[in-house]
Design a protein around this motif. Sequence first.
Motif, PDB file in Angstrom:
ATOM      1  N   ALA A  14       0.805  -1.216   0.000  1.00 12.48           N
ATOM      2  CA  ALA A  14       0.000   0.000   0.000  1.00 12.48           C
ATOM      3  C   ALA A  14       0.841   1.270   0.000  1.00 12.48           C
ATOM      4  CB  ALA A  14      -0.923  -0.005   1.222  1.00 12.48           C
ATOM      5  N   GLU A  15       1.983   1.229   0.687  1.00 14.38           N
ATOM      6  CA  GLU A  15       2.747   2.459   0.912  1.00 14.38           C
ATOM      7  C   GLU A  15       3.937   2.648  -0.018  1.00 14.38           C
ATOM      8  OE1 GLU A  15       1.749   4.745   2.902  1.00 14.38           O
ATOM      9  OE2 GLU A  15       0.143   3.623   3.894  1.00 14.38           O
ATOM     10  N   VAL A  16       4.426   1.562  -0.630  1.00 13.57           N
ATOM     11  CA  VAL A  16       5.633   1.669  -1.464  1.00 13.57           C
ATOM     12  C   VAL A  16       5.420   1.068  -2.841  1.00 13.57           C
ATOM     13  CG1 VAL A  16       8.101   1.178  -1.625  1.00 13.57           C
ATOM     14  CG2 VAL A  16       7.079   1.597   0.619  1.00 13.57           C
ATOM     15  N   TRP A  17       5.145  -0.233  -2.919  1.00 12.56           N
ATOM     16  CA  TRP A  17       5.101  -0.890  -4.233  1.00 12.56           C
ATOM     17  C   TRP A  17       4.044  -0.275  -5.151  1.00 12.56           C
ATOM     18  CZ3 TRP A  17       9.033  -2.251  -2.069  1.00 12.56           C
ATOM     19  CH2 TRP A  17       9.181  -3.225  -1.098  1.00 12.56           C
ATOM     20  N   ARG A  18       2.788  -0.184  -4.646  1.00  9.09           N
ATOM     21  CA  ARG A  18       1.722   0.304  -5.521  1.00  9.09           C
ATOM     22  C   ARG A  18       1.911   1.769  -5.905  1.00  9.09           C
ATOM     23  NH1 ARG A  18      -3.047  -1.084  -2.684  1.00  9.09           N
ATOM     24  NH2 ARG A  18      -2.819  -3.193  -3.509  1.00  9.09           N
ATOM     25  N   PRO A  19       2.242   2.681  -4.975  1.00  8.37           N
ATOM     26  CA  PRO A  19       2.464   4.071  -5.391  1.00  8.37           C
ATOM     27  C   PRO A  19       3.581   4.231  -6.418  1.00  8.37           C
ATOM     28  CG  PRO A  19       2.150   3.949  -3.014  1.00  8.37           C
ATOM     29  CD  PRO A  19       2.250   2.539  -3.505  1.00  8.37           C
ATOM     30  N   LEU A  20       4.649   3.424  -6.300  1.00  7.94           N
ATOM     31  CA  LEU A  20       5.759   3.538  -7.244  1.00  7.94           C
ATOM     32  C   LEU A  20       5.526   2.768  -8.538  1.00  7.94           C
ATOM     33  CD1 LEU A  20       8.870   3.273  -4.873  1.00  7.94           C
ATOM     34  CD2 LEU A  20       8.002   5.314  -6.041  1.00  7.94           C
ATOM     35  N   GLY A  21       4.493   1.947  -8.592  1.00  4.85           N
ATOM     36  CA  GLY A  21       4.237   1.138  -9.787  1.00  4.85           C
ATOM     37  C   GLY A  21       5.133  -0.073  -9.885  1.00  4.85           C
ATOM     38  N   MET A  22       5.586  -0.620  -8.737  1.00  5.57           N
ATOM     39  CA  MET A  22       6.489  -1.777  -8.721  1.00  5.57           C
ATOM     40  C   MET A  22       5.653  -3.062  -8.671  1.00  5.57           C
ATOM     41  SD  MET A  22       9.324  -0.182  -6.079  1.00  5.57           S
ATOM     42  CE  MET A  22      10.217  -1.726  -5.868  1.00  5.57           C
ATOM     43  N   ALA A  23       5.114  -3.433  -9.820  1.00  2.29           N
ATOM     44  CA  ALA A  23       4.129  -4.516  -9.861  1.00  2.29           C
ATOM     45  C   ALA A  23       4.735  -5.909  -9.745  1.00  2.29           C
ATOM     46  CB  ALA A  23       3.315  -4.416 -11.155  1.00  2.29           C
ATOM     47  N   ASP A  24       6.056  -6.043  -9.891  1.00  4.79           N
ATOM     48  CA  ASP A  24       6.707  -7.357  -9.763  1.00  4.79           C
ATOM     49  C   ASP A  24       7.131  -7.654  -8.322  1.00  4.79           C
ATOM     50  OD1 ASP A  24       6.597  -7.719 -12.527  1.00  4.79           O
ATOM     51  OD2 ASP A  24       8.581  -6.835 -12.831  1.00  4.79           O
ATOM     52  N   THR A  25       6.989  -6.692  -7.417  1.00  2.00           N
ATOM     53  CA  THR A  25       7.604  -6.776  -6.098  1.00  2.00           C
ATOM     54  C   THR A  25       6.595  -7.210  -5.047  1.00  2.00           C
ATOM     55  OG1 THR A  25       9.129  -5.016  -6.734  1.00  2.00           O
ATOM     56  CG2 THR A  25       8.943  -5.494  -4.385  1.00  2.00           C
ATOM     57  N   ASN A  26       6.927  -8.309  -4.357  1.00  2.00           N
ATOM     58  CA  ASN A  26       6.057  -8.799  -3.293  1.00  2.00           C
ATOM     59  C   ASN A  26       6.714  -9.996  -2.625  1.00  2.00           C
ATOM     60  OD1 ASN A  26       3.831  -8.812  -1.628  1.00  2.00           O
ATOM     61  ND2 ASN A  26       2.363  -9.371  -3.205  1.00  2.00           N
ATOM     62  N   PHE A  27       6.173 -10.408  -1.522  1.00  4.79           N
ATOM     63  CA  PHE A  27       6.521 -11.676  -0.920  1.00  4.79           C
ATOM     64  C   PHE A  27       5.639 -12.768  -1.534  1.00  4.79           C
ATOM     65  CE2 PHE A  27       7.581  -8.363   2.080  1.00  4.79           C
ATOM     66  CZ  PHE A  27       8.753  -8.788   2.695  1.00  4.79           C
TER      67      PHE A  27
END
Length: 451
Positions: A241-254
């Motif tokens: 919610a605070e980093v990946w989605r705002p930056l558009g980092m759609a490949d990044t997750n656990f």
Amino acid sequence: MTASGDHATGGPGRWWGGVVYPECAKEPEEPGAQDASDLADTFCRLGNAVISPREVDPARVAMNADSLAAVDDFILSALADSAASGAALAVVRRGQLVRLRGYGRLDWDPDASPVTPSSIFDMASLTKVVGTTSAVVILIQRGLISLDDRVVDHLDWWDEGDPAKSRVTIRQLLLHRAGLPPFRRFFLEMEGRAAYEDAIGALPLDHPPGERTVYSDIGLMTAAFIVETVTGMALDDFLRAEVWRPLGMADTNFTPDPALWDRVATTELDEDYRGLHVHGIAHDENAYAIGGVAGHAGLFSSARDLAVFAQMMLDRGAAAPCVADAASGLPCHRPRFAPVSIFGQGWVDRITRRQSPESTRALGWDTPSARSSAGDYFSARSFGHTGYTGTSLWIDPTQQLAVVLLTNRVNPTRDNRKHIPLRRGVHDRVARAIMDTPPRLREGPPEPGRR
């Protein structure tokens, strides 16, 4: 070199195959010739690499094209020497992508997919900085915690095994000066967050808080527990919610969705613990046993996403609007339609500066040592981190330069050490490609004692 079919079996992934990338056009297309929304996922083959058409001419940012071609050759030579089955590279200078490409395959299996800029790698300890440190700073900015809060102010169970732990602060966790051991093989005896809380709470310190620097997975696991307790959210949900989605980092997750496993690099042939070739799940055993989401390891990402994060750090915590077009060259995965602020004014500088002459450590981040994985030409003001699986991110604000290098060097065994000269060689060659402000051999303060 192969790891398939010899011993451990039952790895959760499989290769679906069928991906063939076209040869890159000999002449670059005119800006606007391709729709911007297509280019984030558009790749082509150039020699033995799969590249993004979003790469710009290196001369545009005063880098030498021939020198960067030598970086490609160096990586391919290292892969041929079994440093890893594959690698992904992103090089950003002055907000422009001069390299965004993949080399080799996601596994030694000849049917494995080729590595591309969208290939997903297990970040290992890059989780500590890209994930956990970012989350901690966001909470500090909001006044929910402070660096000098005691851990027990937020986790009342944390000092059950040692009264001295009541003095440990969040700052000491991030500096690896809490007195904690480097790690414990908890995974042999337990699984799940509750069991890990009990074990870490009962763990005595090895040293008095603040006495010495000892790199510790347990410290960053604890920092993540604080984030989750204060926010009432799982670490992955908060970061999404605070980093990946705002930056558009759609490949990044656990814990990548199994639908993505054909894009995920295989890691170790784990015969001792899981009895399988690790693929699509956390390589780190403690991260796996706690459930896949942890503060010290377990994050997955791609070169194109980490290029976005690196540019945000170079821009002091902010990210401009972007689309994944050919003209701008700006690191961008999913479009951003408005400016984004992740860290407030001064915070990037604050967390990435060496905090003591006794150690290279910054807050969460590291700075170059004498034999750094950043090589010899990144400046003393550089900051970065590495991951055990063969990943690294180094950023030099004096040159407005960032290098993302992702490999799966632990495939099939963690005994492989060939990634060490690979990392140093890539960073030295990239730095020496700079033409307008050629870097010098790094000079800095006397080398601190390190583990």
